[in-house]
Each structure stands twice: as structure tokens, then as C-alpha cells.
Design a protein around this motif. Structure first.
Motif, PDB file in Angstrom:
ATOM      1  N   TRP A   1       0.827  -1.357   0.080  1.00 10.24           N
ATOM      2  CA  TRP A   1      -0.134   0.040   0.070  1.00 10.24           C
ATOM      3  C   TRP A   1       0.728   1.338   0.080  1.00 10.24           C
ATOM      4  O   TRP A   1       1.779   1.305   0.909  1.00 10.24           O
TER       5      TRP A   1
ATOM      6  N   TYR B   1      -3.641   9.853   3.533  1.00 13.77           N
ATOM      7  CA  TYR B   1      -2.863   8.637   4.447  1.00 13.77           C
ATOM      8  C   TYR B   1      -1.718   8.091   3.691  1.00 13.77           C
ATOM      9  O   TYR B   1      -2.208   7.531   2.508  1.00 13.77           O
ATOM     10  N   TYR B   2      -0.432   8.026   4.182  1.00  8.71           N
ATOM     11  CA  TYR B   2       0.610   7.512   3.194  1.00  8.71           C
ATOM     12  C   TYR B   2       1.291   6.478   4.303  1.00  8.71           C
ATOM     13  O   TYR B   2       1.204   6.299   5.430  1.00  8.71           O
ATOM     14  N   ASN B   3       1.878   5.540   3.257  1.00 11.95           N
ATOM     15  CA  ASN B   3       2.649   4.625   3.801  1.00 11.95           C
ATOM     16  C   ASN B   3       3.996   5.224   4.613  1.00 11.95           C
ATOM     17  O   ASN B   3       4.728   5.814   3.755  1.00 11.95           O
ATOM     18  N   PRO B   4       4.241   4.992   5.938  1.00 16.73           N
ATOM     19  CA  PRO B   4       5.274   5.696   6.672  1.00 16.73           C
ATOM     20  C   PRO B   4       6.677   5.364   5.734  1.00 16.73           C
ATOM     21  O   PRO B   4       7.608   6.477   5.914  1.00 16.73           O
TER      22      PRO B   4
ATOM     23  N   TRP C   1      -5.371  -3.089   8.491  1.00 15.18           N
ATOM     24  CA  TRP C   1      -5.134  -1.842   9.113  1.00 15.18           C
ATOM     25  C   TRP C   1      -3.896  -2.422  10.108  1.00 15.18           C
ATOM     26  O   TRP C   1      -4.142  -3.222  10.904  1.00 15.18           O
TER      27      TRP C   1
ATOM     28  N   LEU D   1       2.528   3.063  13.786  1.00 11.67           N
ATOM     29  CA  LEU D   1       3.269   4.047  12.801  1.00 11.67           C
ATOM     30  C   LEU D   1       2.303   5.077  12.202  1.00 11.67           C
ATOM     31  O   LEU D   1       2.075   5.143  10.868  1.00 11.67           O
ATOM     32  N   ASN D   2       1.424   5.627  12.956  1.00  8.70           N
ATOM     33  CA  ASN D   2       0.297   6.321  12.591  1.00  8.70           C
ATOM     34  C   ASN D   2      -0.788   5.621  11.322  1.00  8.70           C
ATOM     35  O   ASN D   2      -1.399   6.584  10.760  1.00  8.70           O
ATOM     36  N   GLY D   3      -0.731   4.498  11.472  1.00  6.52           N
ATOM     37  CA  GLY D   3      -1.902   4.003  10.614  1.00  6.52           C
ATOM     38  C   GLY D   3      -1.035   3.633   9.270  1.00  6.52           C
ATOM     39  O   GLY D   3      -0.178   4.273   8.598  1.00  6.52           O
ATOM     40  N   LEU D   4      -1.327   2.489   8.781  1.00  5.50           N
ATOM     41  CA  LEU D   4      -0.482   1.646   7.767  1.00  5.50           C
ATOM     42  C   LEU D   4      -1.611   0.342   7.286  1.00  5.50           C
ATOM     43  O   LEU D   4      -1.783  -0.285   7.950  1.00  5.50           O
ATOM     44  N   TYR D   5      -1.851   0.557   5.919  1.00  7.66           N
ATOM     45  CA  TYR D   5      -2.794  -0.684   5.360  1.00  7.66           C
ATOM     46  C   TYR D   5      -1.676  -1.773   4.984  1.00  7.66           C
ATOM     47  O   TYR D   5      -0.629  -1.455   4.266  1.00  7.66           O
ATOM     48  N   VAL D   6      -1.662  -2.994   5.823  1.00 12.82           N
ATOM     49  CA  VAL D   6      -0.615  -3.821   5.241  1.00 12.82           C
ATOM     50  C   VAL D   6      -1.317  -5.074   4.586  1.00 12.82           C
ATOM     51  O   VAL D   6      -2.216  -5.399   4.883  1.00 12.82           O
ATOM     52  N   PHE D   7      -0.349  -5.833   3.857  1.00 13.70           N
ATOM     53  CA  PHE D   7      -0.648  -6.751   2.919  1.00 13.70           C
ATOM     54  C   PHE D   7       0.123  -8.129   3.494  1.00 13.70           C
ATOM     55  O   PHE D   7       1.021  -7.800   3.935  1.00 13.70           O
TER      56      PHE D   7
END
Lengths: 122, 111
Positions: free
Chosen positions: A49, A60-63, B92, B96-102
């Protein structure tokens, strides 16, 4: 039926900026329940993502990519765009755009565009 | 490197039941709903399961999802040749302030 289509250069030089656009058809980009996202997949590897945007412009960004990524939206054109700066060969991937409709499928991305391969090479 | 771990491969004969696991932690699966995607060769991913166990319109009921604690599972019953694909879990992650992970992805082979 909502459809998404990615467009942009298929070849980008190292250190330059990758720019892609996703055009939405068959539905509204301004729906209050929808986020619009970018996901990428390096050849032979898994999904990553990149980030998402709301029609109002909230992002909203991937860090891990945040320092290089900008996602924007143009509701009048029903488009949202991705810019990734200072690219390297590691950014070579198929780039997908997709919708997250919280009212329909929660946090699931559906549908997806067909994807566009971007190669970083001189 | 993904924070969601899946087995790299799974296989079965036509008609069998295949199960794919997805292991995470309290910051991702433990506190959020899980989605599953199917990616047929050379095509874009397709949403298969959302909110742990819900199927989008058009997805056969042979596909089912479940979640328990910090793990989730996708089951394919009555395996068919057209189910040969890569499958990814996703959710999710609240760190780290939110991250959508696969997930790392699982290649399903129909023998």
C-alpha cells in the motif's frame, strides 16, 4: 459499474519523479464513504500500500514512502494522482489504483484498476 | 517485510478444502478487520472477503473467512482449477500512525 483506469509513463529515469493518474468512471469520486488508494507490486513480489486520499483531500501515506509520496485529487475530472519522487530501480512495479468504500466493503479495496507497469531505468 | 505472515504455498486436488492462515499481532489483526484478495495470474487483485468473513457480491460461497485473536484464515471448499491463484490477507496496522498492510501471499496450486 465503477471502473478505474491508471495512466502515465511506463518508463521513468532514476532520481526523477514518477507520476500516475487514476480516472474513475461509472460512479462518483466524491462519495462520503470512499477513499481512493494506490497500491504497487514489484515484479514477482507481493503487494504494498502506497497511500490513500479522501475526496476532500485528506491523505494517508505508507510511513516508509511518506517522504517521497504525494497523492492528490481532482474531483472535477474524477481523477486522483500519485507522485513518487527520487525514484530508484526498487520503485519498479505494477501500480494499481483502487477504491475503499467503507459503506460497502469496509476497508477492503474494490474495485481495482488493471494496473500499469512502471520501470525505473536510465 | 510484511507484518502479516502467510504460508508461501498451499495445494489440493479438485473438490478438496484448502485453508490459508494469516498471522499478525495486536496492532493489526488483533484490533482491526481482515480482508482477503485473490490475484489470478497476470491480473489485478480482486477483493474476496472483507470485514473478516463477508463476501462481496459475486464471490462464491466456497470462499469463507474467519478471525480469532491475532490470526485470520481463508478457507476454500470444493477446490476448483480456476482457484489457482495468489491469495493475500490485509488489514490496517495501528502502529506508525496507520498503515494498510498486506500479507506475504500464498500461492494456491490445484493438483
Amino acid at each position: 459499474q465503477l471502473q478505474l483506469q491508471e495512466s502515465g509513463p511506463g518508463l521513468v529515469k532514476p532520481s526523477e519523479t514518477l507520476s500516475l493518474t487514476c480516472t474513475v468512471s461509472g460512479g462518483s469520486i466524491s462519495s462520503s464513504s470512499c477513499y481512493w488508494g494506490w497500491i504497487r507490486q514489484p515484479p514477482g513480489k507481493g503487494l504494498e500500500w502506497i497511500g490513500s486520499i479522501y475526496y476532500s483531500g485528506s491523505t494517508y501515506y505508507n510511513p516508509s514512502l511518506k517522504s517521497r509520496v504525494t497523492i492528490s485529487v481532482d474531483t472535477s475530472k474524477k481523477q486522483f494522482s500519485l507522485k513518487l519522487s527520487s525514484v530508484t530501480a526498487a520503485d519498479t512495479a505494477v501500480y494499481y489504483c483502487a477504491r475503499q468504500d467503507q459503506a460497502a466493503t469496509g476497508t477492503g479495496f474494490d474495485p481495482w484498476g488493471q494496473g500499469t507497469l512502471v520501470t525505473v531505468s536510465s | 517485510q510484511s507484518v502479516l505472515t502467510q504460508p508461501p504455498s498451499a495445494s489440493g486436488t479438485p473438490g478438496q478444502r484448502v485453508t490459508i492462515s494469516c498471522s499478525g499481532s495486536s496492532s493489526n489483526i488483533g484490533g482491526n478487520t481482515v480482508n482477503w484478495y485473490q490475484q489470478l495470474p497476470g491480473t489485478a487483485p480482486k477483493l474476496l472477503i472483507y470485514s473478516n468473513s463477508q463476501r462481496p457480491s459475486g464471490v462464491p460461497d466456497r470462499f469463507s473467512g474467519s478471525k480469532s485473536g491475532t490470526s485470520a484464515s481463508l478457507a476454500i471448499s470444493g477446490l476448483q482449477s480456476e482457484d489457482e491463484a495468489d491469495y493475500y490477507c490485509a488489514t490496517w496496522d495501528d502502529s506508525l500512525n496507520g498503515l494498510y498492510v498486506f500479507g506475504t501471499g500464498t500461492k494456491v496450486t490445484v493438483l
